[in-house]
Design a protein around this motif. Structure first.
Motif, PDB file in Angstrom:
ATOM      1  N   ASP A  60      47.285  30.630  43.523  1.00  0.00           N
ATOM      2  CA  ASP A  60      48.130  31.435  42.897  1.00  0.00           C
ATOM      3  C   ASP A  60      48.608  32.909  43.602  1.00  0.00           C
ATOM      4  OD1 ASP A  60      49.936  32.970  41.170  1.00  0.00           O
ATOM      5  OD2 ASP A  60      49.996  31.411  39.733  1.00  0.00           O
ATOM      6  N   PRO A  61      49.732  33.078  44.079  1.00  0.00           N
ATOM      7  CA  PRO A  61      50.051  34.323  44.770  1.00  0.00           C
ATOM      8  C   PRO A  61      49.730  35.596  44.007  1.00  0.00           C
ATOM      9  CG  PRO A  61      51.525  32.767  45.369  1.00  0.00           C
ATOM     10  CD  PRO A  61      50.862  32.132  44.197  1.00  0.00           C
ATOM     11  N   VAL A  62      50.257  35.256  42.517  1.00  0.00           N
ATOM     12  CA  VAL A  62      50.009  36.487  41.617  1.00  0.00           C
ATOM     13  C   VAL A  62      48.680  36.704  41.600  1.00  0.00           C
ATOM     14  CG1 VAL A  62      50.328  37.060  39.229  1.00  0.00           C
ATOM     15  CG2 VAL A  62      52.180  35.993  40.453  1.00  0.00           C
ATOM     16  N   LEU A  63      47.757  35.814  41.098  1.00  0.00           N
ATOM     17  CA  LEU A  63      46.542  35.885  41.071  1.00  0.00           C
ATOM     18  C   LEU A  63      45.617  36.501  42.231  1.00  0.00           C
ATOM     19  CD1 LEU A  63      45.398  32.880  38.659  1.00  0.00           C
ATOM     20  CD2 LEU A  63      45.795  35.163  38.113  1.00  0.00           C
ATOM     21  N   ALA A  64      46.150  35.879  43.337  1.00  0.00           N
ATOM     22  CA  ALA A  64      45.610  36.477  44.620  1.00  0.00           C
ATOM     23  C   ALA A  64      45.910  38.007  44.661  1.00  0.00           C
ATOM     24  CB  ALA A  64      46.176  35.833  45.661  1.00  0.00           C
ATOM     25  N   ARG A  65      46.804  38.381  43.984  1.00  0.00           N
ATOM     26  CA  ARG A  65      47.312  39.948  44.211  1.00  0.00           C
ATOM     27  C   ARG A  65      46.539  40.683  43.230  1.00  0.00           C
ATOM     28  NH1 ARG A  65      48.127  44.175  46.304  1.00  0.00           N
ATOM     29  NH2 ARG A  65      50.153  45.405  46.165  1.00  0.00           N
ATOM     30  N   LEU A  66      46.295  40.165  42.131  1.00  0.00           N
ATOM     31  CA  LEU A  66      45.441  40.775  40.916  1.00  0.00           C
ATOM     32  C   LEU A  66      43.926  40.900  41.474  1.00  0.00           C
ATOM     33  CD1 LEU A  66      47.456  39.419  37.901  1.00  0.00           C
ATOM     34  CD2 LEU A  66      47.496  41.821  38.775  1.00  0.00           C
ATOM     35  N   PHE A  67      43.581  39.730  42.111  1.00  0.00           N
ATOM     36  CA  PHE A  67      42.261  39.818  42.298  1.00  0.00           C
ATOM     37  C   PHE A  67      41.962  39.466  43.842  1.00  0.00           C
ATOM     38  CE2 PHE A  67      42.883  38.028  38.109  1.00  0.00           C
ATOM     39  CZ  PHE A  67      41.948  38.879  37.268  1.00  0.00           C
ATOM     40  N   PRO A  68      42.406  40.507  44.616  1.00  0.00           N
ATOM     41  CA  PRO A  68      42.345  40.200  46.105  1.00  0.00           C
ATOM     42  C   PRO A  68      41.036  40.053  46.708  1.00  0.00           C
ATOM     43  CG  PRO A  68      42.682  42.480  45.730  1.00  0.00           C
ATOM     44  CD  PRO A  68      42.883  42.052  44.205  1.00  0.00           C
ATOM     45  N   SER A  69      40.637  39.429  47.643  1.00  0.00           N
ATOM     46  CA  SER A  69      39.544  39.189  48.546  1.00  0.00           C
ATOM     47  C   SER A  69      38.936  40.691  48.960  1.00  0.00           C
ATOM     48  CB  SER A  69      39.592  38.702  49.805  1.00  0.00           C
ATOM     49  OG  SER A  69      39.955  37.189  49.235  1.00  0.00           O
ATOM     50  N   ALA A  70      37.547  40.985  48.503  1.00  0.00           N
ATOM     51  CA  ALA A  70      36.931  42.097  48.838  1.00  0.00           C
ATOM     52  C   ALA A  70      36.540  42.440  50.373  1.00  0.00           C
ATOM     53  CB  ALA A  70      35.729  42.137  47.830  1.00  0.00           C
ATOM     54  N   TYR A  71      36.401  41.198  50.777  1.00  0.00           N
ATOM     55  CA  TYR A  71      35.879  41.181  52.162  1.00  0.00           C
ATOM     56  C   TYR A  71      36.761  40.280  53.048  1.00  0.00           C
ATOM     57  CZ  TYR A  71      31.762  43.198  50.102  1.00  0.00           C
ATOM     58  OH  TYR A  71      30.852  44.011  49.313  1.00  0.00           O
ATOM     59  N   GLU A  72      36.779  40.681  54.346  1.00  0.00           N
ATOM     60  CA  GLU A  72      37.621  39.684  55.287  1.00  0.00           C
ATOM     61  C   GLU A  72      36.792  38.311  55.560  1.00  0.00           C
ATOM     62  OE1 GLU A  72      38.929  41.250  58.976  1.00  0.00           O
ATOM     63  OE2 GLU A  72      39.537  43.067  58.108  1.00  0.00           O
ATOM     64  N   ASP A  73      35.481  38.313  55.483  1.00  0.00           N
ATOM     65  CA  ASP A  73      34.781  37.183  55.585  1.00  0.00           C
ATOM     66  C   ASP A  73      34.696  36.246  54.529  1.00  0.00           C
ATOM     67  OD1 ASP A  73      32.489  35.668  57.270  1.00  0.00           O
ATOM     68  OD2 ASP A  73      31.433  35.973  55.316  1.00  0.00           O
ATOM     69  N   ALA A  74      35.188  35.144  54.357  1.00  0.00           N
ATOM     70  CA  ALA A  74      35.290  34.250  53.354  1.00  0.00           C
ATOM     71  C   ALA A  74      34.090  34.205  52.476  1.00  0.00           C
ATOM     72  CB  ALA A  74      35.895  32.883  53.819  1.00  0.00           C
ATOM     73  N   LYS A  75      33.008  33.876  53.394  1.00  0.00           N
ATOM     74  CA  LYS A  75      31.993  33.599  52.392  1.00  0.00           C
ATOM     75  C   LYS A  75      31.010  35.004  51.619  1.00  0.00           C
ATOM     76  CE  LYS A  75      26.880  32.393  53.112  1.00  0.00           C
ATOM     77  NZ  LYS A  75      25.832  32.013  54.155  1.00  0.00           N
ATOM     78  N   ASP A  76      31.341  36.123  52.163  1.00  0.00           N
ATOM     79  CA  ASP A  76      31.046  37.449  51.736  1.00  0.00           C
ATOM     80  C   ASP A  76      31.957  37.480  50.654  1.00  0.00           C
ATOM     81  OD1 ASP A  76      28.991  37.777  53.521  1.00  0.00           O
ATOM     82  OD2 ASP A  76      30.350  39.173  54.636  1.00  0.00           O
ATOM     83  N   SER A  77      33.204  37.435  50.791  1.00  0.00           N
ATOM     84  CA  SER A  77      34.409  37.475  49.579  1.00  0.00           C
ATOM     85  C   SER A  77      34.149  36.677  48.577  1.00  0.00           C
ATOM     86  CB  SER A  77      35.645  37.450  50.181  1.00  0.00           C
ATOM     87  OG  SER A  77      36.616  37.518  49.209  1.00  0.00           O
TER      88      SER A  77
END
Length: 174
Positions: A60-77
């Motif tokens: 969900d774009p809203v949840l992705a905005r409220l809880f953005p990924s902390a890292y560019e690397d998907a595994k680390d994020s």
């Protein structure tokens, strides 16, 4: 309409809201309570007790905005999200509940802790509304030329009002 927030005498902040403004604020934070459901944790009892979740990024774009990924690397994020998202969700819900519980018509005085919760919750509501409206940096220019008959007009004005409230709260706190 409210004049925004001002510094209080005991370190908190003061605002005066009209009944319609309180109704709108409560409606918006109720929406947040519905969007930010309690954090999901693992089925493992120890992981549940520690608030450890699955780690999947929200679609969900809203949840992705409220809880953005902390890292560019998907595994680390994913690993970071696994350990933090449930607690972050709980915090956002607590902040929204504080606004819901303390918003009142007339003069409202907030403690410093309540004011900080308001600040975080106003930010979350603005991010949510801004994402849904696809707000850009030119939002004020868009509002200036938007017809009052435009169905988006009330939502854009609400976004602008929330921006004003957040700015006045920041100024009152500092």
């Amino acid at each position: 309409m409210t004049s925004g927030f001002s510094p209080g005498k005991t370190g908190g902040v003061v605002a005066e809201f009209e009944a319609a403004e309180v109704s709108l604020l409560r409606s918006l934070v109720s929406m947040m309570l519905g969007i930010v459901e309690p954090g999901r944790t693992s089925d493992d009892p120890l992981e549940r007790a520690l608030g450890i979740g699955g780690g999947e990024a929200p679609s969900d774009p809203v949840l992705a905005r409220l809880f953005p990924s902390a890292y560019e690397d998907a595994k680390d994020s994913m690993e970071f999200r696994r350990y933090t998202e449930a607690t972050l969700r709980d915090g956002k819900r607590a902040d929204a509940q504080t606004v819901f519980d303390t918003a009142r018509s007339g003069r409202a005085e907030l403690t410093p802790e309540q004011a900080q919760a308001w600040l975080r919750s106003l930010n979350d509501v603005r991010l949510t509304l801004g994402t849904k409206l696809d707000v850009t940096e030119e939002v004020h220019d868009e509002i200036a030329v938007m017809s009052e008959d435009d169905p988006r007009y009330p939502a854009y004005l609400t976004y602008d009002w929330l921006t004003y409230l957040q700015d006045s709260l920041v100024r009152a706190l500092w």
